[in-house]
Write a protein that holds these residues in place. Structure first.
Motif, PDB file in Angstrom:
ATOM      1  N   GLU A 106       0.820  -1.214   0.000  1.00 47.38           N
ATOM      2  CA  GLU A 106       0.000   0.000   0.000  1.00 47.38           C
ATOM      3  C   GLU A 106       0.853   1.263   0.000  1.00 47.38           C
ATOM      4  O   GLU A 106       0.342   2.374   0.151  1.00 47.38           O
ATOM      5  N   GLY A 107       2.168   1.061  -0.168  1.00 51.01           N
ATOM      6  CA  GLY A 107       3.067   2.205  -0.241  1.00 51.01           C
ATOM      7  C   GLY A 107       3.733   2.595   1.060  1.00 51.01           C
ATOM      8  O   GLY A 107       4.486   3.564   1.120  1.00 51.01           O
ATOM      9  N   VAL A 108       3.449   1.843   2.134  1.00 53.67           N
ATOM     10  CA  VAL A 108       4.094   2.115   3.423  1.00 53.67           C
ATOM     11  C   VAL A 108       5.391   1.311   3.487  1.00 53.67           C
ATOM     12  O   VAL A 108       5.369   0.105   3.715  1.00 53.67           O
ATOM     13  N   LYS A 109       6.495   1.986   3.239  1.00 52.97           N
ATOM     14  CA  LYS A 109       7.791   1.317   3.187  1.00 52.97           C
ATOM     15  C   LYS A 109       8.602   1.521   4.464  1.00 52.97           C
ATOM     16  O   LYS A 109       9.433   0.699   4.821  1.00 52.97           O
ATOM     17  N   LYS A 110       8.370   2.654   5.129  1.00 48.03           N
ATOM     18  CA  LYS A 110       9.091   2.972   6.372  1.00 48.03           C
ATOM     19  C   LYS A 110       8.062   3.004   7.506  1.00 48.03           C
ATOM     20  O   LYS A 110       7.221   3.883   7.569  1.00 48.03           O
ATOM     21  N   LEU A 111       8.170   2.041   8.410  1.00 46.13           N
ATOM     22  CA  LEU A 111       7.136   1.863   9.427  1.00 46.13           C
ATOM     23  C   LEU A 111       7.682   1.999  10.844  1.00 46.13           C
ATOM     24  O   LEU A 111       8.753   1.477  11.172  1.00 46.13           O
ATOM     25  N   LEU A 112       6.916   2.697  11.671  1.00 49.33           N
ATOM     26  CA  LEU A 112       7.152   2.744  13.108  1.00 49.33           C
ATOM     27  C   LEU A 112       6.015   1.994  13.783  1.00 49.33           C
ATOM     28  O   LEU A 112       4.860   2.125  13.370  1.00 49.33           O
ATOM     29  N   VAL A 113       6.329   1.217  14.800  1.00 52.23           N
ATOM     30  CA  VAL A 113       5.287   0.486  15.533  1.00 52.23           C
ATOM     31  C   VAL A 113       5.425   0.767  17.024  1.00 52.23           C
ATOM     32  O   VAL A 113       6.515   0.641  17.594  1.00 52.23           O
ATOM     33  N   ALA A 114       4.322   1.159  17.642  1.00 47.68           N
ATOM     34  CA  ALA A 114       4.271   1.361  19.097  1.00 47.68           C
ATOM     35  C   ALA A 114       3.259   0.386  19.683  1.00 47.68           C
ATOM     36  O   ALA A 114       2.288   0.024  19.018  1.00 47.68           O
ATOM     37  N   CYS A 115       3.476  -0.033  20.923  1.00 46.79           N
ATOM     38  CA  CYS A 115       2.604  -1.026  21.562  1.00 46.79           C
ATOM     39  C   CYS A 115       2.099  -0.502  22.912  1.00 46.79           C
ATOM     40  O   CYS A 115       2.545  -0.954  23.973  1.00 46.79           O
ATOM     41  N   PRO A 116       1.152   0.437  22.896  1.00 47.91           N
ATOM     42  CA  PRO A 116       0.727   1.104  24.134  1.00 47.91           C
ATOM     43  C   PRO A 116      -0.062   0.252  25.124  1.00 47.91           C
ATOM     44  O   PRO A 116      -0.288   0.691  26.243  1.00 47.91           O
ATOM     45  N   ALA A 117      -0.509  -0.932  24.729  1.00 52.35           N
ATOM     46  CA  ALA A 117      -1.213  -1.790  25.685  1.00 52.35           C
ATOM     47  C   ALA A 117      -0.249  -2.320  26.742  1.00 52.35           C
ATOM     48  O   ALA A 117      -0.669  -2.762  27.807  1.00 52.35           O
ATOM     49  N   PHE A 118       1.033  -2.271  26.430  1.00 49.98           N
ATOM     50  CA  PHE A 118       2.070  -2.740  27.352  1.00 49.98           C
ATOM     51  C   PHE A 118       2.844  -1.536  27.878  1.00 49.98           C
ATOM     52  O   PHE A 118       3.194  -0.649  27.108  1.00 49.98           O
ATOM     53  N   VAL A 119       3.143  -1.506  29.159  1.00 44.28           N
ATOM     54  CA  VAL A 119       4.001  -0.443  29.680  1.00 44.28           C
ATOM     55  C   VAL A 119       5.430  -0.947  29.869  1.00 44.28           C
ATOM     56  O   VAL A 119       6.345  -0.159  30.078  1.00 44.28           O
ATOM     57  N   SER A 120       5.613  -2.266  29.793  1.00 47.43           N
ATOM     58  CA  SER A 120       6.944  -2.869  29.925  1.00 47.43           C
ATOM     59  C   SER A 120       7.198  -3.769  28.728  1.00 47.43           C
ATOM     60  O   SER A 120       6.337  -4.577  28.361  1.00 47.43           O
ATOM     61  N   ASP A 121       8.365  -3.637  28.122  1.00 43.03           N
ATOM     62  CA  ASP A 121       8.678  -4.517  26.999  1.00 43.03           C
ATOM     63  C   ASP A 121       8.715  -5.963  27.460  1.00 43.03           C
ATOM     64  O   ASP A 121       9.183  -6.277  28.553  1.00 43.03           O
ATOM     65  N   CYS A 122       8.212  -6.852  26.601  1.00 42.34           N
ATOM     66  CA  CYS A 122       8.014  -8.244  26.970  1.00 42.34           C
ATOM     67  C   CYS A 122       8.017  -9.095  25.700  1.00 42.34           C
ATOM     68  O   CYS A 122       8.370  -8.613  24.626  1.00 42.34           O
TER      69      CYS A 122
END
Length: 339
Positions: A278-294
Motif C-alpha cells: 500500500e506504499g508504506v515502506k518505512k514503518l514505526l510500531v508502538a505497543c501502548p497496551a504494554f508499559v513494559s517490553d516483553c
C-alpha cells in the motif's frame, strides 16, 4: 492529622521462571487456565489448554523467550524491578511487585510490605495495564482482591483505575515516542494486544452497544467504561494529537490472536504483510497496551513483525520501546499515589 500508613504494589503480567520448556509449560498452564483469558467451562478449558494448546505451544514459546532473555532474566521482570526502584526514589511509601501469573504473587507482596510496616493501613495497587480488559486489567485486579480477602488482611486495598485517557500517562507515552518520529516514516502503527470479540460483548454493560452500533467506539455510551477497543482508540487519537501526527500517517491494529474465533481487527500480522503493498515502506510500531517490553513486543513485533514487514517489501521497521522506566511515566505513577 496523621498520614495514612501505606504501601504500594505494582502489578504486572508475569513471566516464566526460565526459558526451559517445563517452566514455560507451567506458566502457560496458569495463564491460559485463567477463566478470564479463555472463558470456557472449566473441563472444556482444561481439555483445550492442557491437552492441545500448551503441549503444542510450550516448546515454541520457550524458543521465543530464549531470543529475548537477558542475563538478569525475563525482560518484563527486569523492567518491572527497575520501575519499582525508580518509583521508590520518588515516593516515601514502600514499593513492591506482584504478578498475575507466576511469582511474586499478591500475598507475597502484601506480606513483604507488612514486614516493613506491621501497622500498614492501606495498600495502593497499581495495575500496569492502561486499558480495561477482562483478560488483563480485570483479572489482575480481581486476583489481588481475592488474595486480600483470603489472607484476611486488615489494611484497605485501593486500586488505581485504568489510565488510558489520563493526561500524565498520555504525555509520558507521547514523550517516549517523540524521538522516533524525527526519522523519516510513512506510517506509525499503534499495535495493541488483541482480545476476542466475545470479550467486548461480555464487557458491554448496556448489552446493546459494543460492536453493534455503527461507529460504536465514537458514540458516547456507558459501555466505554469497560470497552477495551474504545479505550485503545482513545489512547491512539490523543497521543497522535499531542504529537501532531496527521491522520493519514497513523493507524491501529491488534496483535497476539489465539484460536480461530474472531478477535478485534485489523490484525497486526496481516497489516504488516499488507502495508508495503500500500506504499508504506518505512514503518514505526508502538505497543501502548504494554508499559513494559516483553515477549509480545520484543519477539512478536520487533522480531517476527519486522521479518513479516521486510519480506513483504518494507524498507525500514522500527519498534518504539514501551514506557519501561521513562522519567515522565515514573512521575505519573508517583503523582497518582500522592493523589
Amino acid at each position: 492529622m496523621a498520614a495514612t500508613k501505606r504501601g504500594i504494589v505494582l502489578m504486572n503480567l508475569g513471566s516464566p521462571d526460565s526459558t526451559k520448556v517445563k517452566d514455560v509449560r507451567r506458566y502457560l498452564n496458569e495463564f491460559l487456565m485463567d477463566e478470564r483469558v479463555i472463558d470456557m467451562p472449566y473441563l472444556s478449558r482444561l481439555l483445550l489448554v492442557r491437552g492441545i494448546i500448551v503441549p503444542f505451544r510450550a516448546p515454541k514459546s520457550a524458543h521465543a523467550y530464549s531470543t529475548i532473555w537477558t542475563k538478569e532474566g525475563s525482560p518484563l521482570m527486569v523492567i518491572s524491578k527497575q520501575l519499582q526502584d525508580a518509583l521508590q526514589k520518588q515516593v516515601t511509601e514502600p514499593v513492591t511487585l506482584a504478578m498475575r501469573y507466576g511469582a511474586p504473587a499478591p500475598w507475597t507482596a502484601y506480606d513483604e510490605l507488612l514486614e516493613k510496616m506491621p501497622d500498614m493501613e492501606e495498600v495502593v495497587l497499581v495495575p500496569l495495564y492502561p486499558h480495561y480488559a477482562m483478560s488483563s486489567y480485570e483479572t489482575a485486579v480481581e486476583y489481588a482482591k481475592e488474595a486480600h480477602v483470603k489472607g484476611k488482611y486488615k489494611f484497605k486495598l485501593t486500586v488505581i483505575p485504568p489510565y488510558y485517557d489520563n493526561q500524565l500517562y498520555l504525555d509520558a507515552l507521547a514523550d517516549s515516542m517523540k524521538p522516533y518520529l524525527q526519522q523519516p516514516y510513512d506510517q506509525l502503527l499503534f499495535s495493541y494486544h488483541g482480545v476476542p470479540e466475545r470479550h467486548i460483548h461480555k464487557g458491554d454493560i448496556t448489552g446493546n452497544h459494543c460492536l453493534k452500533v455503527n461507529n460504536c467506539c465514537e458514540v458516547s455510551s456507558e459501555a466505554h467504561k469497560y470497552c477495551y477497543r474504545h479505550q485503545c482508540l482513545v489512547t491512539t487519537k490523543k497521543v497522535a494529537e499531542i504529537l501532531n501526527i496527521p491522520k493519514e500517517k497513523y493507524n491501529f491494529s491488534f496483535q497476539s490472536r489465539l484460536g480461530r474465533d474472531p478477535w478485534l481487527q485489523p490484525y497486526t500480522a496481516q497489516r504488516l504483510a499488507e502495508l508495503p503493498g500500500e506504499g508504506v515502506k518505512k514503518l514505526l510500531v508502538a505497543c501502548p497496551a504494554f508499559v513494559s517490553d516483553c515477549l509480545e513486543t520484543l519477539e512478536e513485533i520487533a522480531e517476527q513483525g519486522k521479518e513479516t514487514f521486510m519480506q513483504a517489501g518494507g524498507e525500514s521497521f522500527t519498534m518504539i520501546p514501551c514506557l519501561n522506566i521513562h522519567p515522565m511515566w515514573v512521575k505519573a505513577i508517583a503523582s497518582w499515589i500522592k493523589g
